[in-house]
Design a protein around this motif. Sequence first.
Motif, PDB file in Angstrom:
ATOM      1  N   HIS A 158     -14.589 -53.896 -26.180  1.00 42.03           N
ATOM      2  CA  HIS A 158     -13.489 -53.811 -25.198  1.00 42.03           C
ATOM      3  C   HIS A 158     -14.040 -53.542 -23.797  1.00 42.03           C
ATOM      4  CE1 HIS A 158      -8.987 -53.003 -24.716  1.00 42.03           C
ATOM      5  NE2 HIS A 158      -9.493 -52.954 -23.491  1.00 42.03           N
TER       6      HIS A 158
ATOM      7  N   HIS B 149     -13.835 -55.051 -19.474  1.00 48.67           N
ATOM      8  CA  HIS B 149     -13.193 -55.912 -18.473  1.00 48.67           C
ATOM      9  C   HIS B 149     -14.230 -56.172 -17.385  1.00 48.67           C
ATOM     10  CE1 HIS B 149      -9.196 -55.320 -20.247  1.00 48.67           C
ATOM     11  NE2 HIS B 149      -9.569 -54.067 -20.442  1.00 48.67           N
TER      12      HIS B 149
ATOM     13  N   LYS C 138      -5.645 -61.635 -27.024  1.00 50.80           N
ATOM     14  CA  LYS C 138      -5.416 -60.235 -26.649  1.00 50.80           C
ATOM     15  C   LYS C 138      -3.934 -60.058 -26.374  1.00 50.80           C
ATOM     16  CE  LYS C 138      -5.738 -56.094 -24.574  1.00 50.80           C
ATOM     17  NZ  LYS C 138      -6.302 -55.767 -23.276  1.00 50.80           N
TER      18      LYS C 138
ATOM     19  N   HIS D  18      -7.649 -48.696 -28.337  1.00 53.00           N
ATOM     20  CA  HIS D  18      -7.154 -47.393 -27.844  1.00 53.00           C
ATOM     21  C   HIS D  18      -6.635 -46.599 -29.056  1.00 53.00           C
ATOM     22  CE1 HIS D  18      -7.603 -49.541 -24.169  1.00 53.00           C
ATOM     23  NE2 HIS D  18      -6.445 -50.161 -24.240  1.00 53.00           N
TER      24      HIS D  18
ATOM     25  N   ASP E 116     -13.569 -49.956 -22.955  1.00 55.85           N
ATOM     26  CA  ASP E 116     -12.670 -50.241 -21.819  1.00 55.85           C
ATOM     27  C   ASP E 116     -13.415 -50.132 -20.485  1.00 55.85           C
ATOM     28  OD1 ASP E 116     -10.264 -51.240 -20.954  1.00 55.85           O
ATOM     29  OD2 ASP E 116      -9.088 -49.462 -21.442  1.00 55.85           O
TER      30      ASP E 116
END
Length: 424
Positions: free
Chosen positions: A85, A87, A208, A269, A341
């Motif tokens: 995960h 970005h 996603k 999460h 994340d």
Amino acid sequence: MRKIGLVAAVTLALLGTAAANAKTTVVYAGRVITDADKPAQGPSTIVITDDRITSITAGRSAAPADAEIVDLGDKTLLPGLIDLHVHLTGDPGGDFRSAAVEPDEWGVVVGVKNAGITLRAGFTTVREAGSAQYTAYSLRRGTAAGFVTGPRIIAAGPALSIIGGHGDVTGFREDVHDVLDQGYTCTGALECAEKVRKASRAGADIIKITATGGVLSQQGRGLEGHFTSPELQSIADTAHSLGLKVMAHAHGARGIEAAAAAGIDTIDHGTFADDAALKVMKAKGTYLVPTLMAFEGIRERLGKGIYTPTVEEKVRMTLGSVGKAVTRAKALGVPVAFGTDAGVFEHGRNGGEFALLVKAGLTPREALASATTVAAKALSMDGEIGRLAPGMSADMIAVSGDPLADVAALEKVDWVMVRGRIAD
Ligand SMILES: [Zn+2]
């Protein structure tokens, strides 16, 4: 006949060129962890031909004359790490209004920077968990071709969301929302199936979705389930029919439970996952991807005027519960796969997740497995990455110390190879 002869000659010439150009690299290391579930072995010689591991032998074997030699001394060699995960196309702390200012192309430029940082941190495969339009696909192509220094990228592209949900553009006037719309919101099973197929056509490796509300968007409708069960079912079934898995951003327990029941493959999460939700995950073979580092990044930025009041309120709802789902997941036998994340915190700090997983109850061995064997399985790529063995992709890293004794060793990676290429 003449045509066939020409084709054969060209084929032979190409084969000849390939054989002449085959690159051999020989790596010597003091300790080798080939598999997170097996004991480490002592001094070893690893031979790599082009992008593949061809042999791993005990001791120090002589290298062929034309081989490139890498002597890692007493360092520990282990499989390249996997972050499910990230970005890459974004950096933390940005004003949400930048969505109306910065072009998508800027995301690719930011992504090139972050791909290099992420690879040097030891992560040789990442799952790109949501980005604007084709930006992650371009990055994926760049790192595969070797134009861009970076990890192998499994890219989702834009996330599917409900209108006004976490993955949609929020916080502006309605007419501005219309202009910034990414084209991936859906209402009802039919439209959700259509958007999965659109993502597939655009180039997604994985679908996603934002199954529940999210913390860092301007949507103020809580953190529970946003899609209906028929919508979730449609997304999962349509994706699976195309050979694609689905990763769901999810915080609220009932939203997690509904997503897992529909057959979503990973819950990312998973903040408020209770035993009822985790039992459904266990029954369905759903992975938990905890992203504990995200909350470190958020904690560091809270109360500094970086987040809007809408966001700050949601942050305060979550911080007390972070990590609890990991402890319960382990107790109930739900597989925990590594994801951070990154982008919510600074790229390159991904390795900090290991210590947080251990704090939540995983052993160092389980934490390392989460980022190697378990993550590879979550991607259905366990025949390619996650272990060191002949035939596997040459994705490997070297660290000082023993990560099976102290996972902090994984926060400083000294040497990285991805697909047989040494990171500069
Ligand atoms: Zn995310």
